[in-house]
Design a protein around this motif. Structure first.
Motif, PDB file in Angstrom:
ATOM      1  N   THR A  58      43.549  16.807 -11.120  1.00 33.22           N
ATOM      2  CA  THR A  58      42.871  17.252  -9.894  1.00 33.22           C
ATOM      3  C   THR A  58      41.385  16.955  -9.967  1.00 33.22           C
ATOM      4  OG1 THR A  58      44.502  18.989  -9.547  1.00 33.22           O
ATOM      5  CG2 THR A  58      42.395  19.254  -8.428  1.00 33.22           C
ATOM      6  N   GLN A  59      40.757  17.253 -11.101  1.00 31.41           N
ATOM      7  CA  GLN A  59      39.320  16.996 -11.255  1.00 31.41           C
ATOM      8  C   GLN A  59      39.022  15.505 -11.179  1.00 31.41           C
ATOM      9  OE1 GLN A  59      37.793  18.939 -14.742  1.00 31.41           O
ATOM     10  NE2 GLN A  59      38.289  20.984 -13.989  1.00 31.41           N
ATOM     11  N   SER A  65      34.556  11.878 -13.746  1.00 31.97           N
ATOM     12  CA  SER A  65      34.847  10.655 -14.510  1.00 31.97           C
ATOM     13  C   SER A  65      35.688  11.003 -15.739  1.00 31.97           C
ATOM     14  CB  SER A  65      33.552   9.991 -14.961  1.00 31.97           C
ATOM     15  OG  SER A  65      32.929  10.772 -15.966  1.00 31.97           O
ATOM     16  N   MET A  66      36.341   9.990 -16.260  1.00 28.25           N
ATOM     17  CA  MET A  66      37.153  10.191 -17.463  1.00 28.25           C
ATOM     18  C   MET A  66      36.286  10.632 -18.638  1.00 28.25           C
ATOM     19  SD  MET A  66      39.974   7.198 -17.512  1.00 28.25           S
ATOM     20  CE  MET A  66      40.867   6.752 -16.046  1.00 28.25           C
ATOM     21  N   LEU A  69      35.522  14.336 -18.290  1.00 25.27           N
ATOM     22  CA  LEU A  69      36.727  15.124 -18.577  1.00 25.27           C
ATOM     23  C   LEU A  69      37.031  15.142 -20.077  1.00 25.27           C
ATOM     24  CD1 LEU A  69      38.946  13.943 -15.593  1.00 25.27           C
ATOM     25  CD2 LEU A  69      37.933  16.207 -15.911  1.00 25.27           C
ATOM     26  N   ALA A  70      36.825  14.009 -20.738  1.00 27.59           N
ATOM     27  CA  ALA A  70      37.063  13.939 -22.186  1.00 27.59           C
ATOM     28  C   ALA A  70      36.153  14.913 -22.918  1.00 27.59           C
ATOM     29  CB  ALA A  70      36.848  12.514 -22.685  1.00 27.59           C
ATOM     30  N   MET A  71      34.896  14.961 -22.530  1.00 26.98           N
ATOM     31  CA  MET A  71      33.954  15.888 -23.175  1.00 26.98           C
ATOM     32  C   MET A  71      34.285  17.336 -22.818  1.00 26.98           C
ATOM     33  SD  MET A  71      30.323  13.910 -23.294  1.00 26.98           S
ATOM     34  CE  MET A  71      29.615  15.344 -24.007  1.00 26.98           C
ATOM     35  N   GLN A  72      34.607  17.584 -21.563  1.00 23.40           N
ATOM     36  CA  GLN A  72      34.890  18.945 -21.095  1.00 23.40           C
ATOM     37  C   GLN A  72      36.108  19.533 -21.801  1.00 23.40           C
ATOM     38  OE1 GLN A  72      35.344  19.198 -16.842  1.00 23.40           O
ATOM     39  NE2 GLN A  72      36.138  21.276 -16.921  1.00 23.40           N
ATOM     40  N   TYR A  73      37.142  18.730 -22.014  1.00 26.87           N
ATOM     41  CA  TYR A  73      38.390  19.225 -22.600  1.00 26.87           C
ATOM     42  C   TYR A  73      38.529  18.875 -24.090  1.00 26.87           C
ATOM     43  CZ  TYR A  73      39.986  20.547 -17.976  1.00 26.87           C
ATOM     44  OH  TYR A  73      40.119  21.152 -16.743  1.00 26.87           O
ATOM     45  N   ILE A  80      42.889  11.287 -22.143  1.00 28.32           N
ATOM     46  CA  ILE A  80      42.614  11.554 -20.727  1.00 28.32           C
ATOM     47  C   ILE A  80      43.318  10.520 -19.849  1.00 28.32           C
ATOM     48  CG2 ILE A  80      40.805  11.587 -18.956  1.00 28.32           C
ATOM     49  CD1 ILE A  80      40.829  14.133 -20.595  1.00 28.32           C
ATOM     50  N   ARG A  81      43.250   9.248 -20.254  1.00 36.09           N
ATOM     51  CA  ARG A  81      43.931   8.189 -19.491  1.00 36.09           C
ATOM     52  C   ARG A  81      45.429   8.460 -19.406  1.00 36.09           C
ATOM     53  NH1 ARG A  81      41.115   4.606 -22.704  1.00 36.09           N
ATOM     54  NH2 ARG A  81      39.144   4.110 -21.738  1.00 36.09           N
TER      55      ARG A  81
END
Length: 87
Positions: A58-59, A65-66, A69-73, A80-81
């Motif tokens: 959703t984000q 951006s990927m 998201l990679a840093m956030q999670y 992520i991909r």
């Protein structure tokens, strides 16, 4: 998997029969195929990952951006991909 003493659940004659083959060691008795649970079913972790992956998709669809998201999670770009492109 937790340890259970055979004396608490098995009849004495069955224990004596088993002792002919194994004594004082661990014995794994597999579950019947129809009673097996899939990974994460018992703890609910499978559902947590589904929810997290849904949030990631959703984000991404709403503009994240990927890389962000990679840093956030705390996941790799590759992870992520895979999450974004799996359906």
């Amino acid at each position: 998997m937790k340890y259970i003493n055979a004396r608490t659940i098995l009849p004495d004659e069955l224990i004596r029969g088993l002792q002919q083959y194994i004594q004082g060691e661990y014995l794994y008795i597999p579950a019947l195929c129809e009673q097996r649970k899939q990974w994460g079913e018992k703890t609910g972790y499978r559902n947590e990952l589904k929810q997290r992956n849904s949030e990631i998709r959703t984000q991404y669809q709403t503009g994240s951006s990927m890389e962000v998201l990679a840093m956030q999670y705390c996941l790799s770009l590759s992870a992520i991909r895979k999450i974004i492109y799996e359906q």
